[in-house]
Motif scaffolding. Structure first.
Motif, mmCIF file in Angstrom:
data_model
loop_
_atom_site.group_PDB
_atom_site.id
_atom_site.type_symbol
_atom_site.label_atom_id
_atom_site.label_comp_id
_atom_site.label_asym_id
_atom_site.label_seq_id
_atom_site.Cartn_x
_atom_site.Cartn_y
_atom_site.Cartn_z
ATOM 1 N N SER A 1 0.838 -1.213 0.000
ATOM 2 C CA SER A 1 0.000 0.000 0.000
ATOM 3 C C SER A 1 0.870 1.259 0.000
ATOM 4 C CB SER A 1 -0.899 0.018 1.246
ATOM 5 O OG SER A 1 -1.582 -1.197 1.394
ATOM 6 N N GLN A 2 2.100 1.119 -0.496
ATOM 7 C CA GLN A 2 3.032 2.252 -0.460
ATOM 8 C C GLN A 2 2.827 3.169 -1.659
ATOM 9 O OE1 GLN A 2 5.035 2.690 2.263
ATOM 10 N NE2 GLN A 2 3.842 0.938 2.996
ATOM 11 N N ILE A 3 3.346 4.387 -1.536
ATOM 12 C CA ILE A 3 3.184 5.349 -2.629
ATOM 13 C C ILE A 3 4.543 5.984 -2.949
ATOM 14 C CG2 ILE A 3 2.341 7.070 -0.948
ATOM 15 C CD1 ILE A 3 0.525 8.146 -3.199
ATOM 16 N N LYS A 4 4.854 6.072 -4.281
ATOM 17 C CA LYS A 4 6.138 6.654 -4.707
ATOM 18 C C LYS A 4 5.863 7.784 -5.689
ATOM 19 C CE LYS A 4 7.162 2.337 -5.667
ATOM 20 N NZ LYS A 4 7.591 1.219 -6.474
ATOM 21 N N PHE A 5 6.573 8.901 -5.514
ATOM 22 C CA PHE A 5 6.368 10.061 -6.390
ATOM 23 C C PHE A 5 7.551 10.215 -7.336
ATOM 24 C CE2 PHE A 5 3.781 10.774 -2.698
ATOM 25 C CZ PHE A 5 2.626 11.315 -3.223
ATOM 26 N N ASP A 6 7.248 10.514 -8.597
ATOM 27 C CA ASP A 6 8.300 10.775 -9.580
ATOM 28 C C ASP A 6 7.782 11.897 -10.482
ATOM 29 O OD1 ASP A 6 10.279 10.760 -11.436
ATOM 30 O OD2 ASP A 6 9.795 8.796 -12.298
ATOM 31 N N GLY A 7 8.024 13.133 -10.073
ATOM 32 C CA GLY A 7 7.463 14.278 -10.799
ATOM 33 C C GLY A 7 5.947 14.233 -10.727
ATOM 34 N N LEU B 1 0.000 6.390 -12.040
ATOM 35 C CA LEU B 1 -0.979 7.394 -12.461
ATOM 36 C C LEU B 1 -0.253 8.621 -12.992
ATOM 37 C CD1 LEU B 1 -3.196 7.350 -9.198
ATOM 38 C CD2 LEU B 1 -3.319 5.770 -11.134
ATOM 39 N N GLN B 2 -0.750 9.163 -14.086
ATOM 40 C CA GLN B 2 -0.186 10.404 -14.629
ATOM 41 C C GLN B 2 -1.095 11.555 -14.207
ATOM 42 O OE1 GLN B 2 2.799 11.088 -16.594
ATOM 43 N NE2 GLN B 2 2.108 13.025 -15.711
ATOM 44 N N LEU B 3 -0.539 12.464 -13.386
ATOM 45 C CA LEU B 3 -1.357 13.559 -12.862
ATOM 46 C C LEU B 3 -0.828 14.896 -13.363
ATOM 47 C CD1 LEU B 3 -1.245 11.628 -9.623
ATOM 48 C CD2 LEU B 3 -3.401 12.137 -10.747
ATOM 49 N N LYS B 4 -1.472 15.978 -12.929
ATOM 50 C CA LYS B 4 -1.026 17.316 -13.366
ATOM 51 C C LYS B 4 -0.717 18.155 -12.145
ATOM 52 C CE LYS B 4 -3.670 17.744 -17.611
ATOM 53 N NZ LYS B 4 -5.089 17.631 -17.809
#
Ligand SMILES: Cc1cc2nc3c(=O)[nH]c(=O)nc-3n(C[C@H](O)[C@H](O)[C@H](O)COP(=O)(O)OP(=O)(O)OC[C@H]3O[C@@H](n4cnc5c(N)ncnc54)[C@H](O)[C@@H]3O)c2cc1C
Length: 318
Positions: free
Chosen positions: A98-104, A199-202
């Motif tokens: 249930s982990q979350i990773k950010f890349d830009g 997921l691709q977000l803005k």
């Protein structure tokens, strides 16, 4: 003890021992009513929390060896489990998945994360695109299977790729196109377990994202019967237009057929939102199923429209 009984006891001891060796959290004869938002459902033979891909692979081998049904669920917010329970092993994903990773502006999250935690983390990182999902009470895994949506948006619109495990225990990555997202469905049900999604977000301002989340959540609170157990909308909106988007509202049709407040046992068509069936007093799965039949028959006879179920029925499995 006769031979048949002793064979059965040995089989039970064997599979229970093996499960215990695989995962640290295992419960036997666990009532699924404790793990569904409907608060309905008989016991599963076992309820297991898995924390890693390795443990999930061992569960696949376990299933091969003992030939017991195994099913992965999320928070149980879109399912109706039989009163007789589930004659197999229910698996849920815990912290390690249930982990979350950010890349830009790209985010990769484990399928066990709840949509509420995910959307709050996106807000903290000024990332927009999932505001509509704030307040939907399930996990990312369940959301992908169902292609959840609200207020004209769906999760399939922001997913770029999905990591999953096949029924043979292979870990593969598939693209958005391969996931076959459509109105409240996808082709993901054929796999054993959804592991994570990218997921691709803005990028947007926190204030704007937060304001949108609050606005949509308020709307949700004003329209949905959130104080009573339910599984959200029971039926899909019928009459998809040529573009493949949903057409008429199932709730409106049910309301127009005069069904708000209809009851079978402890199950009731919500007065607040006609597409919700609520568990207003110790409802059984049978009560809900009988009420579903009543609603379908009335809508069919008065409008000619056949309502299709949005919630998933989980039978006992023999
Ligand atoms: C009050 C309320 C409001 C709701 N509002 C909305 C809404 O606005 N829009 C909407 O679309 N839905 C809504 N829902 C329905 C529900 O919350 C969503 O469908 C949710 O995403 C389901 O997630 P879950 O984790 O609870 O899945 P579950 O209900 O546990 O499972 C659903 C299906 O997915 C499968 N599954 C779950 N996780 C995995 C996994 N990791 N790998 C493989 N299979 C898996 C299960 O086997 C099952 O078939 C609402 C429900 C409630 C109770």
């Amino acid at each position: 003890m006769n031979t048949e009984n002793s064979d059965h006891s040995k089989f039970k001891m064997d599979w229970q021992d093996e499960l215990k060796a695989i995962a640290s959290k295992v419960k036997y004869d666990e009532p699924l009513s404790k793990h569904t938002s409907f608060s309905i459902g008989g016991p599963a033979l076992a309820f297991v929390e898995v924390n890693s891909i390795g443990e999930l692979k061992s569960i696949v081998s376990f299933r091969e060896r003992f030939k017991l049904p195994v099913m992965v669920i999320g928070r149980g917010t879109n399912i109706l489990v039989s009163d007789a329970g589930y004659n197999g092993v229910i698996v849920v994903l815990s912290k390690g998945l249930s982990q979350i990773k950010f890349d830009g502006t790209q985010v990769t999250a484990g399928a066990g994360i709840t949509l509420n935690r995910l959307t709050k983390q996106l807000l903290q990182n000024s990332l927009s695109g999932m505001e509509f999902a704030y307040g939907i009470p399930g996990t990312l895994g369940g959301a992908l299977i169902m292609n959840v949506g609200a207020y004209g948006q769906e999760i399939g619109e922001v997913v770029t790729q999905i990591l999953l495990m096949t029924h043979k225990g292979e870990v593969i990555t598939i693209s958005n196109e391969q996931a076959g997202f459509d109105y409240r469905k996808s082709d993901l049900k054929q796999y054993f377990c959804i592991l994570e999604a990218t997921l691709q977000l803005k990028r947007d301002s926190k204030e704007k994202i937060e304001a949108e989340m609050k606005k949509l959540y308020k709307e949700r609170q004003s329209k949905q019967p959130l104080s009573l157990p339910s599984a959200g909308c029971v039926f899909k909106n019928p009459l998809p237009s040529a573009s493949g988007q949903a057409g008429a509202s199932a709730g409106k049709l049910i309301d127009e057929c005069g069904l708000k407040g209809s009851k079978v046992g402890g199950a009731e068509v919500s007065q607040r939102h006609a597409n919700f069936i609520v568990n207003s007093s110790s409802a059984t799965a049978k009560d809900v199923l009988d009420l579903i039949d009543l609603v379908r028959e009335r809508v069919k006879s008065q409008t000619g429209i056949e309502l299709e179920l949005e919630i998933q029925l989980i039978p006992r499995e023999h």
